[in-house]
Write a protein that holds these residues in place. Structure first.
Motif, PDB file in Angstrom:
ATOM      1  N   GLU A  74      -2.755   6.372  -0.653  1.00  0.00           N
ATOM      2  CA  GLU A  74      -2.415   7.662  -1.263  1.00  0.00           C
ATOM      3  C   GLU A  74      -0.928   7.977  -1.150  1.00  0.00           C
ATOM      4  OE1 GLU A  74      -5.088  10.743   0.070  1.00  0.00           O
ATOM      5  OE2 GLU A  74      -6.613  10.090  -1.378  1.00  0.00           O
ATOM      6  N   SER A  75      -0.334   7.639  -0.018  1.00  0.00           N
ATOM      7  CA  SER A  75       1.095   7.956   0.087  1.00  0.00           C
ATOM      8  C   SER A  75       1.893   7.086  -0.886  1.00  0.00           C
ATOM      9  CB  SER A  75       1.585   7.819   1.522  1.00  0.00           C
ATOM     10  OG  SER A  75       1.632   6.476   1.902  1.00  0.00           O
ATOM     11  N   LYS A  76       1.448   5.842  -1.060  1.00  0.00           N
ATOM     12  CA  LYS A  76       2.122   4.989  -2.052  1.00  0.00           C
ATOM     13  C   LYS A  76       1.903   5.524  -3.465  1.00  0.00           C
ATOM     14  CE  LYS A  76       2.293   0.674   0.456  1.00  0.00           C
ATOM     15  NZ  LYS A  76       1.678  -0.642   0.705  1.00  0.00           N
ATOM     16  N   ALA A  77       0.669   5.984  -3.721  1.00  0.00           N
ATOM     17  CA  ALA A  77       0.353   6.497  -5.055  1.00  0.00           C
ATOM     18  C   ALA A  77       1.213   7.715  -5.379  1.00  0.00           C
ATOM     19  CB  ALA A  77      -1.125   6.857  -5.137  1.00  0.00           C
ATOM     20  N   ILE A  78       1.409   8.578  -4.389  1.00  0.00           N
ATOM     21  CA  ILE A  78       2.219   9.778  -4.640  1.00  0.00           C
ATOM     22  C   ILE A  78       3.655   9.384  -4.945  1.00  0.00           C
ATOM     23  CG2 ILE A  78       3.182  11.825  -3.509  1.00  0.00           C
ATOM     24  CD1 ILE A  78       0.359  12.072  -2.147  1.00  0.00           C
ATOM     25  N   ASN A  94      -7.526   7.107  -9.559  1.00  0.00           N
ATOM     26  CA  ASN A  94      -7.285   6.007 -10.481  1.00  0.00           C
ATOM     27  C   ASN A  94      -6.309   5.007  -9.876  1.00  0.00           C
ATOM     28  OD1 ASN A  94      -7.984   5.751 -13.623  1.00  0.00           O
ATOM     29  ND2 ASN A  94      -8.311   7.879 -12.987  1.00  0.00           N
ATOM     30  N   ILE A  95      -5.274   5.552  -9.237  1.00  0.00           N
ATOM     31  CA  ILE A  95      -4.206   4.699  -8.727  1.00  0.00           C
ATOM     32  C   ILE A  95      -4.619   4.005  -7.431  1.00  0.00           C
ATOM     33  CG2 ILE A  95      -1.805   4.686  -7.910  1.00  0.00           C
ATOM     34  CD1 ILE A  95      -1.317   7.076  -9.781  1.00  0.00           C
ATOM     35  N   THR A  96      -5.384   4.702  -6.570  1.00  0.00           N
ATOM     36  CA  THR A  96      -5.691   4.132  -5.250  1.00  0.00           C
ATOM     37  C   THR A  96      -6.928   3.220  -5.248  1.00  0.00           C
ATOM     38  OG1 THR A  96      -6.984   6.085  -4.670  1.00  0.00           O
ATOM     39  CG2 THR A  96      -4.685   6.082  -3.999  1.00  0.00           C
ATOM     40  N   LEU A  97      -7.740   3.273  -6.300  1.00  0.00           N
ATOM     41  CA  LEU A  97      -9.004   2.523  -6.279  1.00  0.00           C
ATOM     42  C   LEU A  97      -8.793   1.034  -5.982  1.00  0.00           C
ATOM     43  CD1 LEU A  97     -12.071   2.318  -6.739  1.00  0.00           C
ATOM     44  CD2 LEU A  97     -11.620   1.990  -9.164  1.00  0.00           C
ATOM     45  N   ALA A  98      -7.956   0.388  -6.786  1.00  0.00           N
ATOM     46  CA  ALA A  98      -7.779  -1.055  -6.590  1.00  0.00           C
ATOM     47  C   ALA A  98      -7.055  -1.393  -5.279  1.00  0.00           C
ATOM     48  CB  ALA A  98      -7.065  -1.675  -7.786  1.00  0.00           C
ATOM     49  N   PRO A  99      -5.974  -0.666  -4.915  1.00  0.00           N
ATOM     50  CA  PRO A  99      -5.367  -0.984  -3.617  1.00  0.00           C
ATOM     51  C   PRO A  99      -6.354  -0.873  -2.449  1.00  0.00           C
ATOM     52  CG  PRO A  99      -3.875   0.364  -4.904  1.00  0.00           C
ATOM     53  CD  PRO A  99      -5.164   0.287  -5.682  1.00  0.00           C
ATOM     54  N   LYS A 141      -7.036   4.443   3.037  1.00  0.00           N
ATOM     55  CA  LYS A 141      -6.947   5.503   2.040  1.00  0.00           C
ATOM     56  C   LYS A 141      -5.607   6.233   2.157  1.00  0.00           C
ATOM     57  CE  LYS A 141      -9.812   9.014  -0.083  1.00  0.00           C
ATOM     58  NZ  LYS A 141      -9.807  10.439   0.094  1.00  0.00           N
ATOM     59  N   LYS A 142      -5.207   6.476   3.401  1.00  0.00           N
ATOM     60  CA  LYS A 142      -3.963   7.202   3.651  1.00  0.00           C
ATOM     61  C   LYS A 142      -2.757   6.443   3.108  1.00  0.00           C
ATOM     62  CE  LYS A 142      -2.086   9.699   7.541  1.00  0.00           C
ATOM     63  NZ  LYS A 142      -1.916   9.652   8.994  1.00  0.00           N
TER      64      LYS A 142
END
Lengths: 219, 241
Positions: free
Chosen positions: B114-118, B97-102, B110-111
């Protein structure tokens, strides 16, 4: 009533040929019908009533006239305008595509419109354009809801392909009727054809159920 | 940061915004309150162009939105929005949900996304939920994920449309805490809410709207202690029992 297995065995190679053509006609009908139906579905969702009208008219025409009439019109009316010698198989595929396209358009439209508007708004508010919102957010959710009605439509389409026997496409029912002519016996050919249709459609039903269950995981 | 100039909006013949003027300054927290149907949510939705307006102009971070402008996606990249009903994507895990738009809009790898999302999930206290689907979260958790999702676009402004109105009472606090945190970090925020206590504590300025116009605006202490407008007085006497 005695059932003559020897007739079934005699005609078996023809039934199998017919089945192959039925599968081919149906498969192409499903593929072209899905693509065509998706286009019609987007046409049906145009906000402007004037631009939407032809798409609505299309859907209503194909839903509210008998498919047999459509098949005869296309085979004897439309195709001769396009090709010098109309081909029954092509006419059948074209009719199935146009007809199932109308039904599938409604399935696609209903599926897409059943997704809460908030989903699109959330996607748009994150900077996605309309196509991205449709592709990543709305369609994946809508497809799940479309699977059961699409399964029904595919099954209907396989059964409707038997109408092509009327214009002498050599599909399953065409050969299923052949023993009636030769032996004046209705049972062997027609029951064989019915049995093969049943097996095809049951197989498809099982596949659709499996797909539906697999897609349910995240609900 | 946000300049709203003379916005008019109609639903059919019903004019819900009748000429709104409002400036929100960088790092300011503006809370909009008012009775339901006063047009406050509609105003908020106009700021990121989810709602089409008929007259006037909105400028956010130098991007101007008028009734005919095309640069809506550019604007929305700079404006995060949190909805009353969360609108998480149910077919994707929390982290997706969080990474889709970025990934799709900002073209992050993706990497990286994901690290930003975490990091964002840690910020809202939900790092351990990253791989679950939204349906297994509580309302308060959903809303915190929704906030993280909006923040992942690194917006300059955050809009909150009644973020706690759909929550069970015991979950309101956790969402308000995240928002308060955000305000303290200096995020520019525009919040439509019925949480008067929160407005009083966190807002730099309170806007009172009714019948499609701004009836009163002031710093929270003055507004809550000495409201001037008759409607504002009547409204406050009903909500502050």
């Amino acid at each position: 009533m005695d059932f003559r297995w020897d007739i079934v065995i005699e005609y078996l190679p023809l039934f199998i040929d017919g089945m192959k053509l039925t599968l081919l006609i149906s498969l192409l009908g499903v593929i072209f019908g899905s693509i065509w139906g998706l286009l019609i579905a987007f046409g049906r969702m145009i906000k402007n009533g004037w631009l939407r009208f032809p798409f609505s008219l299309y859907v209503n025409f194909f839903r509210c006239t008998p498919m047999l009439v459509q098949l005869l019109l296309i085979h004897f009316g439309v195709m001769p305008l396009i090709m010098s010698t109309p081909n029954a198989v092509i006419s059948a595929i074209v009719t199935l595509t146009l007809n199932s396209g109308a039904y599938m358009a409604e399935i696609f439209r209903a599926g897409i419109q059943s997704i809460d508007r908030g989903q699109t708004e959330a996607a748009r508010s994150l900077g996605m354009n309309q196509i991205q919102a449709m592709r990543f957010v709305v369609l994946p959710q809508a497809i799940k809801r479309m699977i059961p009605p699409l399964g029904n439509e595919f099954i209907t389409l396989i059964k409707d392909s038997s109408l092509a026997s009327v214009i002498a496409a050599h599909e399953l029912l065409y050969y299923g009727r052949a023993p009636m002519g030769h032996y004046s016996r209705p049972w062997e050919g027609l029951l064989s054809a019915a049995f093969i249709y049943f097996v095809i459609c049951m197989t498809l039903t099982v596949i659709v159920d499996k797909v539906e269950k697999r897609l349910k995981i995240d609900d | 940061m946000i300049k709203i100039k003379n916005i008019h909006k109609k639903f059919g013949k019903n004019e819900v915004l009748k000429g709104i003027n409002l400036h929100v300054h960088p790092q300011e927290v503006v809370v909009v309150i008012g009775p339901s149907g006063s047009g406050k949510s509609t105003l908020l939705r106009c700021v990121n162009a989810l709602e089409h307006f008929h007259q006037g102009e909105i400028e956010v971070c130098g991007i101007t939105v008028s009734p005919k402008s095309k640069e809506l996606n550019e604007l929305r990249k700079k404006v995060g929005m949190v909805f009353q009903h969360f609108h998480l994507f149910p077919h994707r895990t929390v982290i997706d949900n969080i990474t889709l738009a970025p990934i799709q809009v900002l073209k992050q790898s993706k990497k990286e996304a994901e690290s930003k999302a975490i990091a964002l999930l840690e910020k809202v206290g939900l790092a351990e939920k990253k791989d679950v689907y939204p349906s297994s979260l509580s309302g308060g958790q959903k809303q915190r994920v929704a906030i993280a999702r909006a923040l992942a676009m690194e917006p300059k402004v955050m809009l909150f449309d009644e973020p706690t109105s759909a929550l069970d009472p015991e979950m309101v606090g956790e969402v308000l805490a995240v928002m308060k945190n955000l305000a303290e970090e200096g995020m520019t925020m525009m919040i439509v809410t019925h949480e008067m206590g929160f407005a009083r504590e966190v807002a730099d300025r309170v806007i009172f709207m009714d019948e499609g116009i701004i009836m009163e605006e002031n710093v929270p202490n003055v507004f809550f202690e000495h409201p001037q407008n008759e409607r504002a007085k009547a409204f406050l006497s009903k909500v502050l029992l």
